[in-house]
Design a protein around this motif. Structure first.
Motif, short mmCIF file in Angstrom:
data_model
loop_
_atom_site.label_atom_id
_atom_site.label_comp_id
_atom_site.label_asym_id
_atom_site.label_seq_id
_atom_site.Cartn_x
_atom_site.Cartn_y
_atom_site.Cartn_z
N MET A 1 0.84 -1.19 0.00
CA MET A 1 0.00 0.00 0.00
C MET A 1 0.88 1.25 0.00
O MET A 1 1.85 1.34 0.74
CB MET A 1 -0.88 -0.01 1.24
CG MET A 1 -1.86 1.12 1.28
SD MET A 1 -3.06 0.79 2.59
CE MET A 1 -3.47 2.43 3.03
N ALA A 2 0.52 2.20 -0.83
CA ALA A 2 1.31 3.43 -0.97
C ALA A 2 1.09 4.36 0.21
O ALA A 2 0.01 4.39 0.82
CB ALA A 2 0.93 4.15 -2.26
N ARG A 3 2.12 5.11 0.53
CA ARG A 3 2.01 6.14 1.57
C ARG A 3 1.11 7.25 1.05
O ARG A 3 1.09 7.56 -0.14
CB ARG A 3 3.39 6.72 1.87
CG ARG A 3 4.33 5.69 2.44
CD ARG A 3 5.73 6.23 2.58
NE ARG A 3 5.84 7.09 3.76
CZ ARG A 3 7.00 7.54 4.21
NH1 ARG A 3 8.13 7.23 3.59
NH2 ARG A 3 7.04 8.28 5.29
N GLU A 4 0.37 7.87 1.97
CA GLU A 4 -0.51 8.97 1.60
C GLU A 4 0.32 10.25 1.48
O GLU A 4 1.12 10.56 2.35
CB GLU A 4 -1.60 9.13 2.65
CG GLU A 4 -2.64 10.14 2.28
CD GLU A 4 -3.76 10.24 3.31
OE1 GLU A 4 -4.89 10.47 2.90
OE2 GLU A 4 -3.47 10.11 4.53
N LEU A 5 0.11 10.98 0.39
CA LEU A 5 0.77 12.27 0.17
C LEU A 5 -0.28 13.36 0.34
O LEU A 5 -1.28 13.39 -0.39
CB LEU A 5 1.41 12.32 -1.21
CG LEU A 5 2.26 13.53 -1.54
CD1 LEU A 5 3.41 13.70 -0.54
CD2 LEU A 5 2.82 13.41 -2.95
N VAL A 6 -0.06 14.23 1.33
CA VAL A 6 -1.05 15.23 1.74
C VAL A 6 -0.48 16.62 1.53
O VAL A 6 0.58 16.95 2.06
CB VAL A 6 -1.42 15.06 3.23
CG1 VAL A 6 -2.47 16.08 3.65
CG2 VAL A 6 -1.88 13.64 3.52
N TYR A 7 -1.22 17.45 0.78
CA TYR A 7 -0.86 18.86 0.70
C TYR A 7 -1.61 19.58 1.82
O TYR A 7 -2.81 19.41 1.97
CB TYR A 7 -1.23 19.50 -0.64
CG TYR A 7 -0.86 20.96 -0.64
CD1 TYR A 7 0.41 21.36 -1.01
CD2 TYR A 7 -1.74 21.93 -0.17
CE1 TYR A 7 0.79 22.70 -0.94
CE2 TYR A 7 -1.37 23.26 -0.09
CZ TYR A 7 -0.11 23.64 -0.47
OH TYR A 7 0.27 24.95 -0.38
N THR A 8 -0.91 20.39 2.59
CA THR A 8 -1.54 21.17 3.64
C THR A 8 -1.13 22.63 3.50
O THR A 8 0.03 22.93 3.22
CB THR A 8 -1.17 20.64 5.04
OG1 THR A 8 -1.82 21.45 6.02
CG2 THR A 8 0.32 20.64 5.28
N GLY A 9 -2.11 23.51 3.65
CA GLY A 9 -1.74 24.91 3.53
C GLY A 9 -2.87 25.86 3.79
O GLY A 9 -4.02 25.48 3.97
N PHE A 10 -2.50 27.13 3.80
CA PHE A 10 -3.43 28.24 3.93
C PHE A 10 -3.72 28.74 2.52
O PHE A 10 -2.80 28.83 1.69
CB PHE A 10 -2.80 29.38 4.74
CG PHE A 10 -2.34 28.96 6.11
CD1 PHE A 10 -3.22 28.38 7.01
CD2 PHE A 10 -1.03 29.17 6.50
CE1 PHE A 10 -2.79 28.00 8.28
CE2 PHE A 10 -0.60 28.80 7.77
CZ PHE A 10 -1.49 28.22 8.65
#
Length: 191
Positions: A1-10
């Motif tokens: 299973m692939a790692r989750e890639l999360v964009y976080t920002g304002f």
């Protein structure tokens, strides 16, 4: 299973992510996050992310802006020993910030795809709008954690590519509005 890639920002209501912390970041209206009334509950998402983050991913410019500050920040102490990755074709090993834990330079989008296939948990992207657009075009981003601010900035770096492309569906995972006008939106990419 692939790692989750999360964009976080304002992000501003019109999709600009440029210079939320100050004019020194380059936008004439920089500092728009600081100009919004501070309510702790509106920023709770950032604390939740600290617990979920197992690695950090940056573009070169965001790395150069965040690394010296976050290395010494008690608010970001949990990030010190986490693995960090910087996507850059020109950054040298000698330019990496000392004393901020393990950092590896990735040279391409393909390197990011390989990182996603490695063992571990969620990888969070902070800032890095250009990198986020490239990774989204390569279908590598899995989730967007956004705090949308009640401001229209017009010009500036956008999180999303404006070119004609196939439609991409998102699933709202979580949302909340706050008295200061900030809205939390957490979207997952539908695959």
């Amino acid at each position: 299973m692939a790692r989750e890639l999360v964009y976080t920002g304002f992000m501003s209501l019109d999709g600009v992510v440029d210079s939320p912390g100050g004019t020194e970041e380059g936008h004439r209206s920089g500092g728009w996050v600081m100009a919004t009334e501070f309510l702790p509950e509106a920023f709770a998402l950032k604390g939740e992310e600290l617990a979920d983050t197992t690695a950090l991913l940056f573009g070169r410019r965001s790395y150069e802006a965040f690394a010296p500050f976050w290395r010494d920040s008690e608010d970001h102490a949990a990030y010190r020993e986490l693995p960090k990755y910087v996507v850059s074709t020109g950054l040298s090993e000698s330019a990496l910030t000392e004393g901020w834990g393990p950092t590896e330079i990735l040279r391409s989008t393909d390197d990011v795809a390989k990182l996603k296939q490695s063992a571990g948990g969620a990888i969070f992207i902070h800032g890095s709008a250009e990198l986020a657009r490239r990774l989204a075009a390569a279908d590598l981003i899995d989730r967007y954690n956004l705090l949308v601010f009640p401001v229209l900035l017009g010009a500036g770096k956008s999180l999303f590519d404006r070119s004609d492309r196939d439609k991409r569906n998102l699933r709202l995972r979580e949302s909340e509005s706050f008295a200061n006008g900030v809205t939390k939106l957490v979207y997952e990419i539908v695959r």
